[in-house]
Scaffold this motif. Sequence first.
Motif, PDB file in Angstrom:
ATOM      1  N   CYS A 104       0.813  -1.217   0.000  1.00  0.00           N
ATOM      2  CA  CYS A 104       0.000   0.000   0.000  1.00  0.00           C
ATOM      3  C   CYS A 104       0.848   1.268   0.000  1.00  0.00           C
ATOM      4  O   CYS A 104       2.059   1.213   0.124  1.00  0.00           O
ATOM      5  CB  CYS A 104      -0.891   0.012   1.232  1.00  0.00           C
ATOM      6  SG  CYS A 104       0.054   0.057   2.748  1.00  0.00           S
ATOM      7  N   SER A 105       0.167   2.394  -0.133  1.00  0.00           N
ATOM      8  CA  SER A 105       0.831   3.693  -0.036  1.00  0.00           C
ATOM      9  C   SER A 105       0.821   4.137   1.431  1.00  0.00           C
ATOM     10  O   SER A 105       0.195   3.506   2.275  1.00  0.00           O
ATOM     11  CB  SER A 105       0.116   4.726  -0.904  1.00  0.00           C
ATOM     12  OG  SER A 105      -1.156   4.987  -0.353  1.00  0.00           O
ATOM     13  N   ARG A 106       1.480   5.245   1.684  1.00  0.00           N
ATOM     14  CA  ARG A 106       1.652   5.642   3.079  1.00  0.00           C
ATOM     15  C   ARG A 106       0.360   6.006   3.816  1.00  0.00           C
ATOM     16  O   ARG A 106       0.189   5.619   4.971  1.00  0.00           O
ATOM     17  CB  ARG A 106       2.656   6.795   3.184  1.00  0.00           C
ATOM     18  CG  ARG A 106       3.150   6.985   4.603  1.00  0.00           C
ATOM     19  CD  ARG A 106       4.261   7.997   4.698  1.00  0.00           C
ATOM     20  NE  ARG A 106       3.766   9.357   4.689  1.00  0.00           N
ATOM     21  CZ  ARG A 106       4.524  10.405   4.966  1.00  0.00           C
ATOM     22  NH1 ARG A 106       5.789  10.239   5.244  1.00  0.00           N
ATOM     23  NH2 ARG A 106       4.030  11.603   4.927  1.00  0.00           N
ATOM     24  N   ILE A 141      -3.957   4.629  -6.270  1.00  0.00           N
ATOM     25  CA  ILE A 141      -2.740   5.302  -5.809  1.00  0.00           C
ATOM     26  C   ILE A 141      -2.449   6.424  -6.791  1.00  0.00           C
ATOM     27  O   ILE A 141      -2.442   6.193  -8.002  1.00  0.00           O
ATOM     28  CB  ILE A 141      -1.559   4.301  -5.772  1.00  0.00           C
ATOM     29  CG1 ILE A 141      -1.801   3.240  -4.698  1.00  0.00           C
ATOM     30  CG2 ILE A 141      -0.230   5.025  -5.535  1.00  0.00           C
ATOM     31  CD1 ILE A 141      -0.735   2.171  -4.626  1.00  0.00           C
ATOM     32  N   SER A 142      -2.239   7.633  -6.277  1.00  0.00           N
ATOM     33  CA  SER A 142      -2.084   8.764  -7.199  1.00  0.00           C
ATOM     34  C   SER A 142      -0.716   8.760  -7.872  1.00  0.00           C
ATOM     35  O   SER A 142      -0.571   9.231  -8.988  1.00  0.00           O
ATOM     36  CB  SER A 142      -2.293  10.086  -6.456  1.00  0.00           C
ATOM     37  OG  SER A 142      -1.309  10.224  -5.457  1.00  0.00           O
ATOM     38  N   GLY A 143       0.298   8.231  -7.178  1.00  0.00           N
ATOM     39  CA  GLY A 143       1.622   8.208  -7.795  1.00  0.00           C
ATOM     40  C   GLY A 143       2.477   9.397  -7.388  1.00  0.00           C
ATOM     41  O   GLY A 143       3.162   9.993  -8.211  1.00  0.00           O
ATOM     42  N   GLU A 158       7.206  10.197  -3.838  1.00  0.00           N
ATOM     43  CA  GLU A 158       7.722   9.336  -2.772  1.00  0.00           C
ATOM     44  C   GLU A 158       7.249   7.900  -2.962  1.00  0.00           C
ATOM     45  O   GLU A 158       7.900   6.970  -2.546  1.00  0.00           O
ATOM     46  CB  GLU A 158       7.269   9.825  -1.391  1.00  0.00           C
ATOM     47  CG  GLU A 158       7.910  11.118  -0.940  1.00  0.00           C
ATOM     48  CD  GLU A 158       7.165  12.325  -1.442  1.00  0.00           C
ATOM     49  OE1 GLU A 158       6.101  12.149  -2.079  1.00  0.00           O
ATOM     50  OE2 GLU A 158       7.654  13.451  -1.228  1.00  0.00           O
ATOM     51  N   HIS A 159       6.082   7.748  -3.537  1.00  0.00           N
ATOM     52  CA  HIS A 159       5.577   6.392  -3.763  1.00  0.00           C
ATOM     53  C   HIS A 159       6.298   5.776  -4.965  1.00  0.00           C
ATOM     54  O   HIS A 159       6.773   4.646  -4.897  1.00  0.00           O
ATOM     55  CB  HIS A 159       4.066   6.400  -3.980  1.00  0.00           C
ATOM     56  CG  HIS A 159       3.488   5.023  -4.028  1.00  0.00           C
ATOM     57  ND1 HIS A 159       3.204   4.306  -2.898  1.00  0.00           N
ATOM     58  CD2 HIS A 159       3.205   4.200  -5.075  1.00  0.00           C
ATOM     59  CE1 HIS A 159       2.756   3.104  -3.241  1.00  0.00           C
ATOM     60  NE2 HIS A 159       2.739   3.013  -4.565  1.00  0.00           N
ATOM     61  N   LEU A 160       6.399   6.545  -6.034  1.00  0.00           N
ATOM     62  CA  LEU A 160       7.033   6.039  -7.261  1.00  0.00           C
ATOM     63  C   LEU A 160       8.439   5.550  -6.982  1.00  0.00           C
ATOM     64  O   LEU A 160       8.894   4.547  -7.533  1.00  0.00           O
ATOM     65  CB  LEU A 160       7.082   7.139  -8.333  1.00  0.00           C
ATOM     66  CG  LEU A 160       5.728   7.709  -8.759  1.00  0.00           C
ATOM     67  CD1 LEU A 160       5.911   8.670  -9.929  1.00  0.00           C
ATOM     68  CD2 LEU A 160       4.753   6.605  -9.135  1.00  0.00           C
TER      69      LEU A 160
END
Lengths: 668, 255, 320
Positions: free
Chosen positions: C232-234, C265-267, C270-272
Motif C-alpha cells: 500500500c501507499s503511506r 494510488i495517485s503516484g 515518494e511512492h514512485l
Amino acid sequence: MTLRVFLMILTVAMIMGSAALFIRRILTIYHVMQKARPVNRTDRLGERIKSVLVQVGLHRRMFRISFSGLLHYFIFSGFIILLIDVVETLGEIFFPGFTVGPILAPLVDIWVILVAVGILMALYNRLVIKPERFHGSDEKDAFLILGLIGAIIVGIVIHDSFFPFVAPEVLHVADPVARAHFLGYAVSRLWVVLGWTGPTAASIGYAFGYLLDMGVVFAFLAYLPYSKHLHIFAAVPNIFWRNLEPAGQLVPKPIEDTMAIRTFEDLTWKDVADLYTCTECGRCQAVCPAHAAGQPLSPKMIILQLRDALNDRLADKNPNAEYPDLAGGVIAPEELWACTTCGACQEVCPVFIEHVPKIAGLRSALLEDGIVDPNAQKVLMSWDRQGNSFGQPGRKRPLWAKGIEVPIKDARKEPVDWLWFVGDFASYDPRVQHLTQLIAKMLTQAGVDFGILYESEVNSGNDALRIGEYGLFESLAQKNIDALSKAQYRRIFTTDPHSLNALKNEYPKFGFQAPVMHYTEAFLELIDQGRLVVSPVPIRVTYHDPCYLGRWNGITEAPRQLMARCGVHLVEMPRHGAQSFCCGAGGGRIWMDETGIADRPANQRIREALALPDIQFFTVACPKDVSMFSASVTAMGVEEKVRVVDIAEILAVAIGLQAESSLALMTV
Amino acid sequence: MKIAVLIKDVPDLVEELELTEEGRLAVDDMSFVPSEWDDQALEEALILKEGDAGSTVTAVAIDTGDVDNMLFTALAKGADRGVKLVGDFNREMSNRARAEVLAHYCHTEGFDLILTGVQAIDDLDGQIAGLVAGRLGAAHASVVRDVALGSTSVTCIQEYSGGKMAELRLTVPAVLGIQAAQKTPRYVTVSKVRQMQKSASLEEIEGESSEAPALEIRRLYPPVASSHAEMWGDDVEELADRIVNLLEEKKLLRS
Amino acid sequence: MGPVLAVLEMNANQLTDASQELVTKAKSLADELGTTAMAVAFGDEIGDAIRTLDVGKVVVIGGPAVTSYASLVYEEALEKVLAELAPALVLLANSTMGMDLGAALAARTGKPMLAYATALAVDDSKQLVATSQVYGGKLLAEVQLPTEGTIVTVIPGSWPASGTSGTPQLEDITAEMVPGVEVVRVMEEDSGADVDITRAEILVSVGRGIQDPENLELAEELAQAIGGAVSCSRPVVDAGWLSRSHQVGKSGKTVKPKLYLALGISGAPEHLQGMKDAELIVAVNSDGKAPIFDVAHFGGTADILDLMPALTERLQGRGQ
Ligand SMILES: Cc1cc2nc3c(=O)[nH]c(=O)nc-3n(C[C@H](O)[C@H](O)[C@H](O)COP(=O)(O)OP(=O)(O)OC[C@H]3O[C@@H](n4cnc5c(N)ncnc54)[C@H](O)[C@@H]3O)c2cc1C
Ligand code: SF4
Ligand code: SF4
C-alpha cells in the motif's frame, strides 16, 4: 568548652571535609575534560560576559516558562543573597562582634520568604502540574534538594531568633541587628513566651539553628557535585563557554580522521562540561519533535545517559572493565536516528547545552559500524554516485529549466550577478519544480541577472553531515566549491534553507566565502528597491519557520515582511520564529523509516495551524516543507480546510504572474 | 574457510546508457558501479566471516579499469585481502573471458568457497558463478541465500519460482551465485574508504587468460519505450478481462 | 546440422510453461534450419505431456539421482546427452535451473552461450539470430549465434507456446550419482505468514482510493486469487489500516515485483520511488490524469471498488 569554640571546631571540620569532597569531584571531572578534544570557547570575552549577565542575571531563557522561571529566580537569587547570612553567621562565631549591618541583614529575611515561596511553587509544579518534561529526570534528587534548601532557611530563622539571647549572655557581644532580622525577631518573641531565653536553652537553640544552616550548606557543597545540582556551579561557566560561532555550523574545523564519538575522549571538553551542567529540567524534551512523535528520543535523556555512563566509569576501579559502546549501547540507535537536528533542544536549554553535535558524532560512529536505516543508506549512496538524493542522473538536475520560456544563464560560462544554488528538491521533485520555475520567472521579471551551475551543482552536503557522514559531506562540498570558484558572481541565492546553511556556515571552513541569501530576503530587497511591484493579496495565512532558516540562521523576519508587503494577513501559530516546531524532515529523517512514529510532527503542526481561526493557507519557505506538509494534509484528509503554499506562490500572485485563483483551496 | 568474492562493476543504470556510432556502449563516458548482486555476495561473505573466526574473505576483481575503489571499499567493509587481477583487460571484456581468468586464479589460490552475485546486468554470455564453477569443475548453485559454513561443506537455500525452494549441501570447493545476503549490504563511510586507500594496498596479480568462445553482437539498441501507460478505458468488465489476459500472456498466473 | 534441443523443466510433475515455449521454438527453428527438434527431460514420472511433445525425440533422464534438481548430477547427465546428440542449439529457460546449468554446461563443454534471450529467429541469410535483454532491459542486444551447440537461456514468456502435439521417439537413460551437491530437503514458502512484500512476485497495492478499511478485504481476496501479496501507499499505513511493513515508497520498502497492480494510488514521487522499477505496472485510478500513469505500462480509469471483485471473480473462475 564554650559554645563558640565548639561551633568553631565543628565548622572548620565541616569546611575541610566538604571542600575536600568538592575538590576531589571537580578534579575528577576536570581530568576527563582534559583528555577530551579541544575547542576554543574562551575567545570574545566581552560577548561571553554579556551573555552570562543576560542568561544568568536576567534568566532570559528560563523565563520562557514563566512559572518555572519565577520560582527558579526566587531560589537562584536566594543562593546569592543568602551568602550574606553565611558571612554573617560565620562572622558571629569566628569574629566576635562582627555584623553585616542593619541594611543587609533584613535582606536575608526577605529572601528567606522568597525562597520559601520558590520552594512551595516548585513543589506545586512537581506534585500538581507535573509537566511531562520531568519524565525521566531524577525527581527524588529534586525533592531532596528542595528539602535541603528548606532546611537551610529554617536554620537561618532559628539561629537568628536565638542570637539576641546568645549574644549578650553567652558570647558577650551586642546584637545590633536583632530587629533587622525581622523573621528571627518575630520568632524570638515565641521563645520569650516559652521562657527559652536562658543561656542553656538559647545556646542549644542557637547551635541547632547554626548547624541546620551551616551544616546543610556544607553538606550541600559536598553533595552537589555528585548530583544534578552541580549546575549551581557549572551553569555560569557553561553559559560562558557557549558556542558563539554561527549556530548552523555543526563542525567548526575540517576533520582529519573522523567525527565519530566512540569514547568520552571523542567529546570536546565543553561536551563533558555539558553533561555535568544539565539541570534535568526537560525543557529540551518538551520541544523535541522526535519525542513528541512518540520516538524513543529525548535530548535530555541523551545527556543524562551519557553522564550516567561516564559516572559509572569514573566510579569503577577495575581498569580492564568492558563498557558498552556509547553509540548503540549507552544510547540506542533508534534514539540517535530519530533526531531531526532541528536544534529546538539547544535553542531552549537554559544552560546552553549542545545536543546536536553529540548526536551527530554518535551517529557517525553508528554509520561507521554500518548501523543505518536502509533508505538513508540508499540516499547516501546516491549522493556519492549521482550527487543528489533522488537517485537521478546528475545530468537531469537542470531539466526544470528546459520547459520554461525565460532563459537561464549558465554561470559556469558567463558572469552573473546572482548565482542561484538550486538544491536537490527544487531541482528534482516534480511537485516543487513548478515553484522553481516560478522563481526563475520572478527573477526575470525583476530584471535580475542570474544563473545556475547546471549539472555541476551537487547536493550541498548539509544533511550528509548531519547523518554523520563527514567524508561524503566534504567531497560534496568540494565539488560545489570547485564549481563555484570557476563561476563569477556577486552573491549566492537559494530557496533551500538546508543548502543555505551549508553554504553559509559549513563551507567557510574550507576557505569558501560569499554572501548567501535566502529567496525571501532577496525578494524583499527587490520589492523595496522597486524592482518588483506588488498589489495586495488579502488572504489569511499562518507561516511555518523552517528550522534551517529560522532557528539555525535567524532568518525569521524576511519571510514575514515579504508577506506583509504582499498584503497578506499573518496569524502566528503558538510556536513560531526561533521556537518553531520542526516538520520532521531534517537530519536525514525525510528518508528514514517511520517505524515508531505515533504522531508525525508535520501532522501535529498542521493541527496547530488548523486550531487557528479562519486559516486557509499554511505558508512555507522551504522546498522540503512543500512535500512534507502537502503529504500531511493528504494523509489527514484536510485538503478542503487548509492548503500548503510556498511564499513564492503568493508573491507570484502579488506581482501579477499568476492569478489569485491559483491559490484556491483544493476541492475534493 | 578461505572465501573469495568475485566482484565486478557494471554501468550505472541510473544514467542514460549511450551508444557509440558503431552501436557499442560508450564505456568511456559512462559511470560504473559495483554490480548490486556482487554487493550482496560480499555482504554474505562478511557475515560468514564474522560468524567464523577462522575464515578469511578475499575480494577479487579483474582490472578492467578503475576497480581500485571498489576493492578498497570491500576492504573498508571488512574483507581481509583485495586482489586485482591485472593484464591486458578492458571494460568490454566478456564474461567468458573473465571466467577463464577468475577460474585460473581461484584454482591457484585454492579457495574453499567462492561467492559472487547470482547475475549482473551485463551477463550477455552467461553468469559468472556457473561459468567459473564449470571451469573449476566445482560444486555450485545459483539463486541462493542463507549460506552456512560446515567443516568441509556449506549449506544454502536455493530458490525456485513459485515459492519453492530447497536446502542444499555442497562439498567444498564450491561456487555460489548469491541472490540476497542475510541483511542489506552494509554502508561504508567515504572517510573509511579513504583511510583504507592510505593504509592498505591491493595485491596485484598477473591474470592468466586463455581462449574463450566469443559472441558476435550485431547491434545494441534501446527498446521502444513509452512514457505513458497504454490506457484501457473505463469499463470495469473490459478492464478486468484485459488484466487477466495480460497475466496469462506474461505467464503470471498460477497454473 | 545437429538437432535443436530443448532442456525441459518440471514443476509438480507438470511441464512448466517456460518449457512448453522452448519446445515450440525448438520445433519452429528446426523446421527453418532443416533439422529436427528434440527435448530432454528429467525424472521418472514424466507424464503424457512429454510423450506427446511435438518433437522428433525426447531423451528422458531418470533414476534416483534426479528426483530433485542438483546441478552436478544434471550437468554430468546432460553433458553425455550433448556429446551423443551434438545439437546445433540448446535451449534452457532462464530459471534457477537454467541459470545454474546453462553457464556451467557452457564452461564445461566450451560451447558459446547466450543469456536473457527474448527472441530467436533465422534471418534472410539463414543465420540464427537472437535478441537478449541486457542492462536491466534498457538495451537489447542482437547476437548472431553459431549453430554448433550454442547454449541459450530464454526469459520465460518471451513468446507463446503453440500447444501442438506429436509422437516423439523416447529414449530412457539413467543418471549417475555425482557427489558434491546434495539436496537436504525441498520446501514451500509458508504462504500463511506475513509476506515480505519485497519478495512477492505480484503485489496488489492499494492507496487512499480504498477509502475504507473494510474494503481492504477486496484487495486481500484479489491478492489471494492472483497469488500475490497486498502492499500500500503511506496514507493507508497512517490510517492504521495496514502495518508499516506493507508500505511501498521512500519511507517504506522498495519493491521490484513481476507485476505491480497500483489501485487507487495517485503516484506521488515518494511512492514512485519505491516501485518504479517493477517489471510490469498496471494502474487503475478514477482520475485519468494521476501521475501514476506516467510510470505504469497499462492503465484504466475505473473505480477500484468495482474492479477488484470483478478481477477476483475471473481469476477464481479460472482456477476451477
Ligand atoms: C518524507 C515523505 C516520505 C513519504 N514516503 C512515502 C512512502 O514511502 N510511500 C508512499 O506511498 N507515500 C509516501 N509519502 C506520501 C506521498 O507524498 C503521498 O502523500 C502518498 O503517496 C499519497 O498516497 P495515495 O496515492 O494513496 O493517496 P492520494 O494521493 O490521495 O491518491 C488517492 C488516489 O486514489 C484515486 N481514487 C480515489 N478513489 C478511487 C476509487 N474508488 N477508485 C479508483 N481510484 C480512486 C484518486 O484519484 C487518487 O489519485 C511520503 C511523503 C513524504 C513527505
Ligand atoms: S535536534 Fe530536534 S529532534 Fe534532535 S534531539 Fe534536539 S529537539 Fe529533538
Ligand atoms: S539539556 Fe538543558 S534543557 Fe535539557 S534537561 Fe538538561 S538543562 Fe534542561
